[in-house]
Design an enzyme around this catalytic site. Structure first.
Site, PDB file in Angstrom:
ATOM      1  N   LYS A  44     -83.216  38.576 -24.129  1.00  0.00           N
ATOM      2  CA  LYS A  44     -83.953  39.072 -25.227  1.00  0.00           C
ATOM      3  C   LYS A  44     -85.639  39.049 -24.873  1.00  0.00           C
ATOM      4  CE  LYS A  44     -81.856  41.482 -27.025  1.00  0.00           C
ATOM      5  NZ  LYS A  44     -80.986  42.462 -26.592  1.00  0.00           N
ATOM      6  N   HIS A  99     -80.255  36.511 -15.622  1.00  0.00           N
ATOM      7  CA  HIS A  99     -80.791  35.337 -16.522  1.00  0.00           C
ATOM      8  C   HIS A  99     -80.331  34.106 -16.044  1.00  0.00           C
ATOM      9  CE1 HIS A  99     -81.167  38.775 -19.799  1.00  0.00           C
ATOM     10  NE2 HIS A  99     -79.807  38.708 -19.809  1.00  0.00           N
ATOM     11  N   SER A 129     -84.795  38.950 -32.088  1.00  0.00           N
ATOM     12  CA  SER A 129     -83.789  39.933 -31.240  1.00  0.00           C
ATOM     13  C   SER A 129     -82.558  39.744 -30.882  1.00  0.00           C
ATOM     14  CB  SER A 129     -84.935  40.217 -29.942  1.00  0.00           C
ATOM     15  OG  SER A 129     -84.140  41.157 -29.333  1.00  0.00           O
ATOM     16  N   PHE A 220     -91.916  52.117 -25.057  1.00  0.00           N
ATOM     17  CA  PHE A 220     -90.640  52.024 -25.984  1.00  0.00           C
ATOM     18  C   PHE A 220     -90.205  53.212 -26.611  1.00  0.00           C
ATOM     19  CE2 PHE A 220     -88.844  51.185 -30.128  1.00  0.00           C
ATOM     20  CZ  PHE A 220     -87.920  50.177 -29.751  1.00  0.00           C
ATOM     21  N   MET A 223     -88.330  55.017 -23.349  1.00  0.00           N
ATOM     22  CA  MET A 223     -86.918  54.475 -22.874  1.00  0.00           C
ATOM     23  C   MET A 223     -85.938  54.481 -24.089  1.00  0.00           C
ATOM     24  SD  MET A 223     -88.259  50.989 -21.282  1.00  0.00           S
ATOM     25  CE  MET A 223     -86.830  50.146 -21.323  1.00  0.00           C
ATOM     26  N   ARG A 248     -84.724  48.132 -30.360  1.00  0.00           N
ATOM     27  CA  ARG A 248     -84.796  47.822 -31.922  1.00  0.00           C
ATOM     28  C   ARG A 248     -86.206  48.238 -32.289  1.00  0.00           C
ATOM     29  NH1 ARG A 248     -85.742  43.661 -35.407  1.00  0.00           N
ATOM     30  NH2 ARG A 248     -86.455  42.557 -33.398  1.00  0.00           N
ATOM     31  N   GLY A 250     -89.298  46.572 -30.644  1.00  0.00           N
ATOM     32  CA  GLY A 250     -90.478  46.609 -29.358  1.00  0.00           C
ATOM     33  C   GLY A 250     -91.893  46.200 -29.766  1.00  0.00           C
TER      34      GLY A 250
HETATM   35  P1  A3P Z   1     -86.350  43.819 -30.080  1.00  0.00           P
HETATM   36  O1  A3P Z   1     -84.875  43.468 -30.445  1.00  0.00           O
HETATM   37  O2  A3P Z   1     -87.468  42.863 -30.636  1.00  0.00           O
HETATM   38  O3  A3P Z   1     -86.914  45.287 -30.512  1.00  0.00           O
HETATM   39  P2  A3P Z   1     -83.598  42.188 -23.366  1.00  0.00           P
HETATM   40  O4  A3P Z   1     -83.886  43.569 -22.616  1.00  0.00           O
HETATM   41  O5  A3P Z   1     -84.289  40.957 -22.517  1.00  0.00           O
HETATM   42  O6  A3P Z   1     -82.515  42.094 -23.783  1.00  0.00           O
HETATM   43  O7  A3P Z   1     -84.709  42.350 -24.610  1.00  0.00           O
HETATM   44  C1  A3P Z   1     -84.714  43.507 -25.533  1.00  0.00           C
HETATM   45  C2  A3P Z   1     -85.767  43.413 -26.536  1.00  0.00           C
HETATM   46  O8  A3P Z   1     -87.073  44.066 -25.663  1.00  0.00           O
HETATM   47  C3  A3P Z   1     -85.743  43.983 -27.601  1.00  0.00           C
HETATM   48  O9  A3P Z   1     -86.736  43.579 -28.515  1.00  0.00           O
HETATM   49  C4  A3P Z   1     -86.187  45.686 -27.292  1.00  0.00           C
HETATM   50  O10 A3P Z   1     -86.510  46.556 -28.219  1.00  0.00           O
HETATM   51  C5  A3P Z   1     -87.277  45.338 -26.433  1.00  0.00           C
HETATM   52  N1  A3P Z   1     -87.906  46.424 -25.315  1.00  0.00           N
HETATM   53  C6  A3P Z   1     -87.193  46.819 -24.399  1.00  0.00           C
HETATM   54  N2  A3P Z   1     -88.111  48.018 -23.690  1.00  0.00           N
HETATM   55  C7  A3P Z   1     -88.916  47.959 -24.253  1.00  0.00           C
HETATM   56  C8  A3P Z   1     -90.309  48.643 -24.088  1.00  0.00           C
HETATM   57  N3  A3P Z   1     -90.366  49.817 -23.406  1.00  0.00           N
HETATM   58  N4  A3P Z   1     -91.429  48.277 -25.118  1.00  0.00           N
HETATM   59  C9  A3P Z   1     -91.398  47.199 -25.867  1.00  0.00           C
HETATM   60  N5  A3P Z   1     -90.078  46.572 -26.019  1.00  0.00           N
HETATM   61  C10 A3P Z   1     -89.036  46.661 -25.338  1.00  0.00           C
END
Ligand code: A3P
Length: 286
Positions: A44, A99, A129, A220, A223, A248, A250
Site C-alpha cells: 500500500k 514486498h 489504504s 491516478f 490508471m 481508491r 490516490g
Molecule cells: P489509496 O488507497 O490511499 O488510494 P499499492 O499499489 O502498494 O497496493 O498501493 C495502493 C495505493 O496507491 C492506493 O492508495 C492507490 O490508490 C494508490 N495509487 C495507485 N496508483 C496511483 C496513482 N497513479 N496516483 C496516486 N496514487 C496511486
C-alpha cells in the site's frame, strides 16, 4: 471475522492466493540479472504505481505493455506464483516488484548489479489504504474496526510484517548507488520530476516529451480507467471494487479523515519507539 490461513514465511505473513511454498522457493533460487530493476515496497505504498512507471521508463515510453499486459505480468512479483509462468516473456531490462524485506532477497540479487527503487509512504496513509483494501480483498482477513486494524499494524500482525522492520531493512541496505529512495508523496507532488529521477537512476536519458507522456499515462485518473492496471480483471469474489476500488483515492494525507487524536498519539508513539536510534529520518512528521 473471516478465517484466512496466511502463509508464515521467515516470520512474516503472506496471503495464500498469490503465494505458495513453491513460489517462495522459486524466489529464493531466482536468477537475478545485472540489468534487472526491482520496485520495492511495503504493501500500500504505491506498488502498482511504480509497476506502471517502471516499464515505461525502461522502454523509453512505449505504451504497448501498459495497454496489453496486466500489471501483475508486466512487472511480476518476485514472490508470487505468476513469476514462473511469465519469466520467459519478460524483455530485458526486466522490471520486477517485491514486498520482501531486504534480508529475504535472493542470493543472486546480492551478487548482481541489479538496482532497487524503494518507495516509501507515510505509514498513517498506509494503514488507511490497507484497511480499505482488506475490506475489498475477499482473500484477506477482514480488518475488523479501524482501531483494531491500527493495533494489528503496530504489532506487525499484517501482511509482510511490521512496517518499521521493512523500512529499517531497506534503509539499512548496503547497496550504494544500486538503490534509490523515493516517496509516494514526492510522486503525488510532482510526478514528472519523480519520473526524471527514476529515469536518471536506471540510466535512461528520456526526453522531456517522453517524461510528460509517461506522467500522463501514470496519473491516478488514467490508471483508474486502465483495465490492465486497475484490477478489474480480477474476479469480484477475490477483489470487490464495489466495496472499495483498488485505486481508491490516490492522495497524501487521507489519514486525517480516519485517525482520532488518541489513535494518532498511540500510533506515533509506537512507530517512533520502533525507530529509536535509527540513523535515517523519516520524510514526514509522524
Ligand atoms: P489509496 O488507497 O490511499 O488510494 P499499492 O499499489 O502498494 O497496493 O498501493 C495502493 C495505493 O496507491 C492506493 O492508495 C492507490 O490508490 C494508490 N495509487 C495507485 N496508483 C496511483 C496513482 N497513479 N496516483 C496516486 N496514487 C496511486
Amino acid at each position: 471475522m473471516s478465517s484466512v490461513e496466511y502463509i508464515q514465511y521467515h516470520g512474516i505473513l503472506l496471503p495464500p492466493l498469490a503465494h505458495s511454498m513453491e513460489s517462495l522457493e522459486y524466489a529464493e533460487k531466482f536468477s537475478v540479472e545485472d540489468s534487472d530493476v526491482f520496485a520495492v515496497t511495503y504493501p500500500k505504498s504505491g506498488t502498482i504505481w511504480m509497476q506502471e512507471i517502471l516499464p515505461l521508463v525502461l522502454n523509453g515510453g512505449d505504451l504497448t505493455p501498459i495497454h496489453t499486459v496486466p500489471n501483475w505480468d508486466r512487472v511480476p512479483w518476485l514472490e508470487e506464483k505468476r513469476l514462473a509462468l511469465v519469466v520467459d516473456k519478460l524483455e530485458s531490462p526486466r522490471g520486477l516488484v517485491t514486498h520482501f524485506p531486504y534480508h529475504l532477497m535472493p542470493p543472486s540479487f546480492h551478487s548482481s548489479k541489479a538496482k532497487a527503487i524503494y518507495v516509501m509512504r507515510d505509514p498513517k496513509d498506509i494503514v488507511v489504504s490497507s484497511y480499505h483494501f482488506h475490506k475489498m480483498a475477499e482473500f484477506l482477513e477482514s480488518p475488523g474496526t479501524f482501531d483494531e486494524f491500527i493495533e494489528k499494524f503496530i504489532k506487525g500482525k499484517v501482511l509482510f510484517g511490521k512496517w518499521t522492520d521493512h523500512v529499517k531493512s531497506w534503509r539499512g541496505a548496503d547497496l550504494g548507488d544500486r538503490i534509490m529512495y523515493i516517496t509516494y508523496e514526492e510522486m503525488v507532488q510532482d510526478l514528472p520530476a519523480a519520473i526524471r529521477r527514476i529515469s536518471d537512476f536506471v540510466g535512461r536519458n528520456l526526453s522531456e516529451e517522453a517524461i510528460q507522456k509517461i506522467a500522463e499515462h501514470c496519473s491516478f485518473r488514467t490508471m483508474k480507467n486502465n483495465n490492465m492496471s486497475n484490477f478489474s480483471l480480477v474476479p469480484k469474489k477475490y477483489m470487490n471494487s464495489d466495496t472499495s476500488p483498488f485505486l481508491r483515492k490516490g492522495v497524501a494525507g487521507d489519514w486525517k479523515n480516519h485517525f482520532s487524536p488518541e489513535q494518532l498519539a498511540r500510533f506515533t508513539s509506537a512507530i517512533s519507539k520502533d525507530l529509536e536510534g535509527e540513523s535515517f529520518s523519516l520524510p514526514w512528521s509522524l
